[in-house]
Motif scaffolding. Structure first.
Motif, PDB file in Angstrom:
ATOM      1  N   ARG A 365      10.821 -63.332 -38.119  1.00 12.93           N
ATOM      2  CA  ARG A 365      12.187 -63.830 -38.455  1.00 12.93           C
ATOM      3  C   ARG A 365      12.394 -65.763 -37.818  1.00 12.93           C
ATOM      4  O   ARG A 365      12.808 -66.469 -38.970  1.00 12.93           O
ATOM      5  CB  ARG A 365      13.245 -63.065 -37.762  1.00 12.93           C
ATOM      6  CG  ARG A 365      13.368 -61.452 -38.090  1.00 12.93           C
ATOM      7  CD  ARG A 365      14.204 -60.968 -37.329  1.00 12.93           C
ATOM      8  NE  ARG A 365      13.747 -59.534 -38.140  1.00 12.93           N
ATOM      9  CZ  ARG A 365      14.056 -59.134 -39.014  1.00 12.93           C
ATOM     10  NH1 ARG A 365      16.009 -59.950 -40.234  1.00 12.93           N
ATOM     11  NH2 ARG A 365      14.744 -57.980 -39.175  1.00 12.93           N
ATOM     12  N   ALA A 385      17.212 -66.312 -45.103  1.00 14.66           N
ATOM     13  CA  ALA A 385      18.232 -65.619 -44.985  1.00 14.66           C
ATOM     14  C   ALA A 385      17.657 -64.989 -43.273  1.00 14.66           C
ATOM     15  O   ALA A 385      18.443 -64.054 -42.632  1.00 14.66           O
ATOM     16  CB  ALA A 385      18.957 -65.049 -45.636  1.00 14.66           C
ATOM     17  N   ARG A 386      16.163 -65.016 -43.232  1.00  7.90           N
ATOM     18  CA  ARG A 386      16.042 -63.902 -42.345  1.00  7.90           C
ATOM     19  C   ARG A 386      16.185 -64.421 -40.574  1.00  7.90           C
ATOM     20  O   ARG A 386      15.741 -63.892 -39.958  1.00  7.90           O
ATOM     21  CB  ARG A 386      14.486 -63.208 -42.093  1.00  7.90           C
ATOM     22  CG  ARG A 386      14.441 -62.416 -43.828  1.00  7.90           C
ATOM     23  CD  ARG A 386      13.092 -61.745 -43.723  1.00  7.90           C
ATOM     24  NE  ARG A 386      12.610 -60.698 -42.465  1.00  7.90           N
ATOM     25  CZ  ARG A 386      12.558 -59.564 -42.481  1.00  7.90           C
ATOM     26  NH1 ARG A 386      13.621 -59.128 -43.715  1.00  7.90           N
ATOM     27  NH2 ARG A 386      12.134 -58.590 -41.847  1.00  7.90           N
ATOM     28  N   ILE A 395      23.120 -70.380 -45.598  1.00 10.62           N
ATOM     29  CA  ILE A 395      23.658 -69.172 -45.672  1.00 10.62           C
ATOM     30  C   ILE A 395      24.160 -69.038 -47.395  1.00 10.62           C
ATOM     31  O   ILE A 395      24.199 -68.929 -48.330  1.00 10.62           O
ATOM     32  CB  ILE A 395      23.670 -68.061 -45.266  1.00 10.62           C
ATOM     33  CG1 ILE A 395      23.143 -67.318 -43.997  1.00 10.62           C
ATOM     34  CG2 ILE A 395      24.200 -66.584 -45.674  1.00 10.62           C
ATOM     35  CD1 ILE A 395      21.670 -67.565 -44.147  1.00 10.62           C
ATOM     36  N   ALA A 410      21.979 -63.923 -49.467  1.00 12.59           N
ATOM     37  CA  ALA A 410      22.622 -64.270 -49.045  1.00 12.59           C
ATOM     38  C   ALA A 410      23.632 -63.223 -48.500  1.00 12.59           C
ATOM     39  O   ALA A 410      24.532 -63.425 -48.068  1.00 12.59           O
ATOM     40  CB  ALA A 410      21.919 -65.960 -49.464  1.00 12.59           C
ATOM     41  N   ASP A 413      24.608 -61.307 -46.016  1.00 14.90           N
ATOM     42  CA  ASP A 413      24.355 -61.792 -44.330  1.00 14.90           C
ATOM     43  C   ASP A 413      25.597 -61.641 -43.610  1.00 14.90           C
ATOM     44  O   ASP A 413      26.433 -62.934 -43.994  1.00 14.90           O
ATOM     45  CB  ASP A 413      23.627 -63.518 -44.873  1.00 14.90           C
ATOM     46  CG  ASP A 413      22.770 -63.208 -43.697  1.00 14.90           C
ATOM     47  OD1 ASP A 413      24.093 -63.915 -42.592  1.00 14.90           O
ATOM     48  OD2 ASP A 413      22.002 -64.063 -42.493  1.00 14.90           O
ATOM     49  N   ARG A 415      26.544 -64.252 -41.898  1.00 11.98           N
ATOM     50  CA  ARG A 415      26.849 -65.459 -41.719  1.00 11.98           C
ATOM     51  C   ARG A 415      27.417 -65.958 -43.185  1.00 11.98           C
ATOM     52  O   ARG A 415      27.972 -67.442 -42.464  1.00 11.98           O
ATOM     53  CB  ARG A 415      25.776 -66.610 -41.157  1.00 11.98           C
ATOM     54  CG  ARG A 415      24.863 -65.902 -39.725  1.00 11.98           C
ATOM     55  CD  ARG A 415      23.950 -66.117 -39.633  1.00 11.98           C
ATOM     56  NE  ARG A 415      23.350 -65.630 -40.191  1.00 11.98           N
ATOM     57  CZ  ARG A 415      21.145 -65.863 -40.657  1.00 11.98           C
ATOM     58  NH1 ARG A 415      21.083 -66.473 -39.457  1.00 11.98           N
ATOM     59  NH2 ARG A 415      20.640 -64.935 -41.785  1.00 11.98           N
ATOM     60  N   ASN A 437      27.980 -55.777 -46.886  1.00 13.72           N
ATOM     61  CA  ASN A 437      27.935 -57.365 -45.995  1.00 13.72           C
ATOM     62  C   ASN A 437      28.994 -56.681 -44.347  1.00 13.72           C
ATOM     63  O   ASN A 437      29.869 -56.061 -44.962  1.00 13.72           O
ATOM     64  CB  ASN A 437      28.148 -59.034 -46.512  1.00 13.72           C
ATOM     65  CG  ASN A 437      27.900 -59.733 -45.682  1.00 13.72           C
ATOM     66  OD1 ASN A 437      28.169 -59.880 -44.572  1.00 13.72           O
ATOM     67  ND2 ASN A 437      28.094 -60.478 -45.877  1.00 13.72           N
TER      68      ASN A 437
END
Length: 456
Positions: A365, A385-386, A395, A410, A413, A415, A437
């Motif tokens: 990661r 994205a990991r 992101i 994305a 995610d 974020r 999400n």
């Protein structure tokens, strides 16, 4: 709606609303029915759901507790009971399914519908204790199934199965007993339906072994037999049939010098599934050491399928340049080095092995954002994205990426800035990822259910 159904932040009231959904041609999303840790209120809704399809999905959930699924044992639909009897269909070897209680299995085995009984006997999730308990059942198919628990059956039950009135049960029992009884092996050799397996694993006297070799009917199977006389092993090691020589090369008693002197060819895609003594000893340290330190590629591959490899053997196998071996380590071993996982991903992007590597807990990661955010291949940009250090700005940028897989990563995610998350929720190819999400506000989840026509 499917995304919201698998959203880990879904509040219980909205989950219950989803689970009750069964109107206007709609359907309860499978991800809602197969969530882990369902509360009692949710389970009660599911087992009383008016749509049998919803109950079937729950019956086959790998995440539900066995006691929860067992509440469907009296379901009015035989299709639901058959789904419960068979259990979850699992494709990921890392997923372990706890068996239903023995008492529940016993009721399913006596179900009035034959499809339920068949599903139970075909299930890969039965407890050994229950399998053994079938030895005296009135159904010959159940008694035949009990043979797979041969080693834990009492001697009296083994004897009864060997003398069973059903010929298929007798044959199955004999194929287990023949491993230590040459007389039983000799009888099976006269049975066309059992001769090949008897030659592979039965205890053979020299005369029978020689006769089987002369007939050459199942010679590759014979070459695996643990009781072959040494002189016959030596003859088969130079047999003109390549499959026979390969089988001899895998015999457990050979030392490395003798093994590698045999002229054999290992298939480029062979996973070593046929090496029975390694497959049966995946928890035996001595078996694993002999196989993992061998120069024979099929023995190393067979050892790689063990999650019990000690760290020194794992490091040894991780250094072998063998793509099949690396794939197997990525699938089966919890401590596979991250560099091996990355090589599998790079070599096999889009395949099952690549997915197993990427979802492995040790898949790298840190540093992925720096390494891959601007990679020319979208499959690699998706990895950015990991990275726990990826910024919300990155992101958001990835959510506009030309590659759909990168945009989806994305969109899911947490974020992703909220304004962009609200936008992608309405983009068809991103909506499911956005719905899942965990940063999605509750009011947006409510709106999704409203738009899908899920009653409040």
């Amino acid at each position: 709606m499917d995304g919201v159904a698998r959203n880990p932040a879904l509040p219980t009231p909205l989950l219950l609303r989803l689970l009750a959904f069964d109107g206007g041609g709609g359907r309860t999303p499978r991800d809602a029915l197969q969530r882990a840790g369902l509360p009692e209120s949710a389970v009660a809704l599911i087992v009383a759901h008016p749509n049998p399809g919803a109950r079937i999905d729950f019956a086959m959930s790998a995440r539900a507790e066995p006691a929860q699924r067992a509440r469907l044992v009296d379901d009015p639909s035989p299709k639901v009971r058959a789904a419960l009897a068979y259990g979850p269909e699992v494709y990921d070897p890392r997923t372990k399914v706890a068996p239903l209680p023995d008492a529940v299995c016993a009721r399913l085995l006596d179900d009035p519908d034959p499809s339920v009984r068949t599903a139970l006997l075909d299930s890969p999730h039965l407890a050994p204790s229950f399998v053994a308990s079938m030895a005296a059942h009135r159904d010959p198919e159940a008694r035949r199934g009990a043979v797979s628990a041969w080693e834990i059956l009492p001697p009296a039950e083994r004897s009864a199965l060997l003398a069973d009135p059903d010929p298929a049960v007798r044959r199955a029992a004999a194929l287990r007993e023949c491993r230590r009884d040459a007389r039983v092996t000799a009888e099976l050799l006269r049975d066309p339906g059992a001769a090949a397996e008897a030659q592979r694993c039965g205890l053979l006297v020299s005369a029978d072994a020689e006769r089987c070799a002369a007939e050459r009917t199942h010679l590759a199977a014979l070459a695996e037999n643990p009781s072959l006389p040494p002189d016959l092993v030596e003859r088969l090691a130079v047999d003109p049939d390549e499959a026979v020589r390969l089988a001899v090369s895998l015999r457990p008693e050979l030392d490395e010098t003798r093994r590698m002197a045999i002229d054999f060819t290992a298939g480029d895609f062979d996973k070593g599934d046929g090496v029975r003594w390694v497959r049966d000893g995946l928890a035996d340290p001595e078996v694993l050491r002999r196989a993992a330190t061998s120069a024979h590629p099929l023995l190393r591959r067979a050892a790689a399928k063990s999650p019990h490899l000690p760290s020194d053997l794992l490091r040894l196998l991780a250094r072998v340049e063998d793509p099949v071996l690396e794939n197997l380590l990525g699938i089966y071993h919890p401590d596979t080095p991250d560099e091996v996982l990355m090589r599998v991903f790079a070599r096999l992007g889009g395949t099952f092995s690549a997915w197993m590597a990427e979802t492995h807990p040790r898949f790298p990661r840190e540093g992925l954002a720096v390494r891959y955010a601007d990679h020319p291949d979208g499959n690699y940009r998706r990895l950015a994205a990991r990275d726990p250090a990826a910024t919300p700005e990155l992101i958001e940028r990835l959510s506009h990426d030309p590659a759909v897989w990168t945009r989806q990563a994305a969109a899911g995610d947490p974020r992703l800035p909220l304004h962009r998350l609200r936008e992608v929720l309405h983009v068809p190819e991103l909506a499911s990822s956005a719905g899942a999400n965990p940063a999605l506000p509750e009011d947006e989840m409510v709106a999704v259910l409203d738009r899908a026509g899920v009653p409040p």
